[in-house]
Design an enzyme around this catalytic site. Structure first.
Site, mmCIF file in Angstrom:
data_model
loop_
_atom_site.group_PDB
_atom_site.id
_atom_site.type_symbol
_atom_site.label_atom_id
_atom_site.label_comp_id
_atom_site.label_asym_id
_atom_site.label_seq_id
_atom_site.Cartn_x
_atom_site.Cartn_y
_atom_site.Cartn_z
ATOM 1 N N LYS A 125 43.807 41.494 38.043
ATOM 2 C CA LYS A 125 44.985 41.770 37.205
ATOM 3 C C LYS A 125 44.517 42.579 36.003
ATOM 4 O O LYS A 125 43.349 42.548 35.649
ATOM 5 C CB LYS A 125 45.609 40.448 36.729
ATOM 6 C CG LYS A 125 46.254 39.624 37.832
ATOM 7 C CD LYS A 125 47.679 40.076 38.067
ATOM 8 C CE LYS A 125 48.344 39.235 39.146
ATOM 9 N NZ LYS A 125 48.490 37.833 38.745
ATOM 10 N N HIS A 128 44.989 43.443 29.651
ATOM 11 C CA HIS A 128 45.884 44.206 28.791
ATOM 12 C C HIS A 128 45.942 43.669 27.367
ATOM 13 O O HIS A 128 45.280 42.677 27.046
ATOM 14 C CB HIS A 128 47.287 44.262 29.400
ATOM 15 C CG HIS A 128 47.899 42.903 29.634
ATOM 16 N ND1 HIS A 128 48.450 42.171 28.627
ATOM 17 C CD2 HIS A 128 48.027 42.161 30.777
ATOM 18 C CE1 HIS A 128 48.910 41.036 29.117
ATOM 19 N NE2 HIS A 128 48.659 40.986 30.413
ATOM 20 N N HIS A 131 45.983 40.108 26.178
ATOM 21 C CA HIS A 131 44.771 39.280 26.180
ATOM 22 C C HIS A 131 43.959 39.444 24.897
ATOM 23 O O HIS A 131 42.953 38.769 24.726
ATOM 24 C CB HIS A 131 43.875 39.644 27.367
ATOM 25 C CG HIS A 131 44.492 39.336 28.691
ATOM 26 N ND1 HIS A 131 44.972 40.329 29.527
ATOM 27 C CD2 HIS A 131 44.738 38.171 29.317
ATOM 28 C CE1 HIS A 131 45.470 39.764 30.617
ATOM 29 N NE2 HIS A 131 45.347 38.465 30.520
#
Length: 564
Positions: A125, A128, A131
RNA sequence: GUUCCCGUAGCUCAGCAGGAUAGAGCGUUCGCCUCCUAAGCGAAAGGCCGCGCGUUCGAAUCGCGCCGGGAACGCCA
């Protein structure tokens, strides 16, 4: 802060009241012209049945001036104390210089372990901007606790388990197999994942296929496990580069898959202790007594959940690390989850749950729309960092065309600007991501602090060294010098409070205080004075400021380049 | 609906184990580089500290009630 204790001691002698209580009353006046410490006599008015100003006047007469205090003055209901400036400057500067990179730290954590779970990315994933808070806050807390002497365990609780890996395998086999996973990128994996969801809308059988493949991972099917492992390796390799940029290191990557075989024990124990109730096919722990919804332990289809895994993980960490504190740096959306799972641990009789703390923080939103992997509305952290580094490089080329390692400085400052943006406010505030805001380097920003540090270094470099011994600190008599000394003296206390509250922004504010004080001092007092004694004292002060800013920046995860 | 969080200058936020005239940055306007990095320094303008009641010698800070915004609330994490 010894002066504060000394004041409390002499107040205790004069009043007969307990020293600790009096020390708690002592405050710092809002304006240094009023004094350096203040004792509000209102506190004693009732007990002594006298007006506060009268008490202040009386105390002033009775009091023997404590060490490090020059004089005391009555101001309304306050008794104000003025520190001996030369003494304060001498103590502060020599301590900062003697302790060096350790200044600001302490040894209160010797021999004690602290777990810090943060960042906790998902495999395959995007990494981005959502985070960023957990990563930056967790990293800062990790460093802060370490500076205080604790052994810390930085844990990246990986999201590396679940049916999405079945989906990934199906998508990869259908549309991605032309390229080995090792040569692929996470972005390509994400595209496959998005495509899976699009196609599964039309063809429901894809979901069954995905479940089948995840089942194979669980059963240890070699092909399935191999693919899963390769997705994981690729992701970790890629995020490793971002962590490298951020200066983040982990001691453990034990994530969801790690706890797969450790959950049954806790389920059994919950059952044995009569805490488990079957309700609508699911096994739950009823928490209505504490005004909370039930904590679901096992789904009606037999699968475990987030809470089950967190229970197992908490137990494992206590057993493995015997922590005095275990932090979870996770967004506040999960407040309820943590309250529930901590309560379940308590019900299990794990008294140490009092040492577990959910370090929550506000959410990151986009100026337009919300972050969503499935819809491709994602700003990769790497892109933000790269853009910031690039902008920094442009600025450096313009302002310091002669600088040798421009790229290196640009990386430190560009990344610092981004990280700083997260750490200079209290955790709980929501933030909306904006390129303009994130790329603003003026005012109370990381680059400002880094710039100030580089300025200190520049002056010290030009001075070509100085003798640290026998400095006459009484020569630092200007107001701006005094203010700088006070700001420098503040760091050790600030670091402790930052750990108590798990609030890195306190350190950031302290760094700004020192930076602003230095810039003012720099403007008002020429450091490279002709008079050798004055020059030496000012250089020592500059050196202490440099060290303090550098240490504060380090605790926040920022580098302190010597030139920029 | 219930629970939790937030509400301070145009914007972003400090200050909230109660204390002295409510602070900072950004933005706006105006100054300061023949001297140590102007990513700097200085000045001006800008506030019923969401509203009300209460506790207190004293409330932005504590309590209660409203109002506004956000989050969570059974098989995602």
């Amino acid at each position: 802060m010894d002066a504060k204790l000394a004041i409390a001691k002499s107040l205790a002698r004069a009043t007969g009241l307990p020293e600790a209580e009096l020390a708690g009353y002592i405050e710092i006046p809002p304006d240094s012209a009023l004094g350096d410490y203040a004792f509000p006599c209102f506190r004693l008015a009732k007990a002594l049945r006298k007006a506060p100003p009268a008490i202040a006047a009386e105390l002033k007469e009775k009091l023997s001036l404590p060490e490090g205090v020059e004089r005391a003055e009555v101001a309304g209901g306050y008794l104000n104390f003025f520190a001996d400036k030369a003494n304060l400057a001498g103590k502060t500067i020599s301590r900062a210089l003697a302790e060096g990179d350790a200044y600001g730290g302490a040894d209160i954590g010797q021999g004690k372990n602290v777990c810090v779970e943060f960042s906790s990315i998902n495999i395959a994933k995007p990494f981005h901007i959502g985070h960023l808070p957990t990563t930056a806050i967790g990293n800062a807390l990790n460093r802060i606790y370490r500076a205080l002497g604790y052994n810390t365990v930085a844990i990246n609780h990986l999201g590396d388990w679940g049916t999405q890996f079945g989906k990934m395998i199906v998508a990869y086999k259908l549309w991605g197999e032309s390229k080995p996973i090792e040569e692929s990128t996470v972005r390509e994996l994400v595209r496959l994942y998005v495509r899976f969801h699009e196609e599964a809308e039309k063809d429901k059988s894809l979901n069954d296929e995905a479940r089948k493949w995840f089942r194979k991972i669980e059963e240890g099917d070699p092909e399935a496990v191999d693919l899963w492992q390769r997705f994981k390796d690729l992701t970790l390799r890629e995020v490793g580069e971002v962590y490298e940029l951020l200066g983040v290191r982990f001691d453990s990557y034990a994530g969801e898959s790690f706890y797969e075989d450790k959950m049954q024990a806790i389920i059994d124990e919950l059952d044995q202790k009569g805490l488990l109730v079957t309700d609508q096919g699911a096994k739950i722990v009823d928490l209505s007594e504490w005004n909370m919804p039930p904590c679901i332990i096992v789904k009606s289809d037999g699968a475990t959940l987030y809470a089950t895994r967190d229970l197992a993980a908490a137990r494992y960490r206590k057993k493995t690390y015997d922590f005095v504190k275990s932090l979870y740096v996770v967004a506040y959306q999960q407040n309820l989850h943590f309250r529930q799972f901590f309560k379940v641990l308590e019900l299990l009789g794990d008294a140490w749950v009092k040492d577990c703390e959910h370090v929550n923080f506000g959410m990151v939103s986009m100026e337009e729309g919300t972050l969503s992997t499935r819809h491709g509305n994602v700003v990769y952290l790497e892109d933000v960092l790269k853009a910031s580094i690039e902008k920094t490089l442009d600025i450096i080329k313009e302002k310091s065309p002669d600088l040798e390692n421009k790229e290196e400085a640009a990386r430190a400052v560009g990344v610092g600007a981004i990280v700083w943006g997260v750490l200079y406010n209290s955790r709980i505030k929501d933030t909306s991501f904006s390129w303009a805001k994130v790329l603003n380097f003026d005012g109370e920003t990381g680059p400002y602090a880094q710039y100030t540090h580089a300025r200190c270094c520049s002056v010290l470099r030009k001075a070509g060294g100085y003798d640290q011994k026998g400095v006459d600190y009484a020569l630092l008599k200007e107001e701006s010098a005094e203010a700088l000394v006070k700001a420098i003296a503040q760091l050790p206390d600030t670091v402790k409070t930052a750990a108590e509250k798990n609030e890195p922004y306190l350190v950031a504010r302290s760094v700004i205080d020192v930076s602003a004080a230095f810039n003012k001092f720099y403007y008002e007092c020429r450091i490279l004075e002709d008079d050798p004694k004055v020059r030496r004292a000012r250089l020592a002060l500059t050196d202490a400021a440099r060290q303090t800013i550098r240490n504060g920046l380090y605790l926040l995860g920022l580098e302190a380049p010597e030139r920029m």
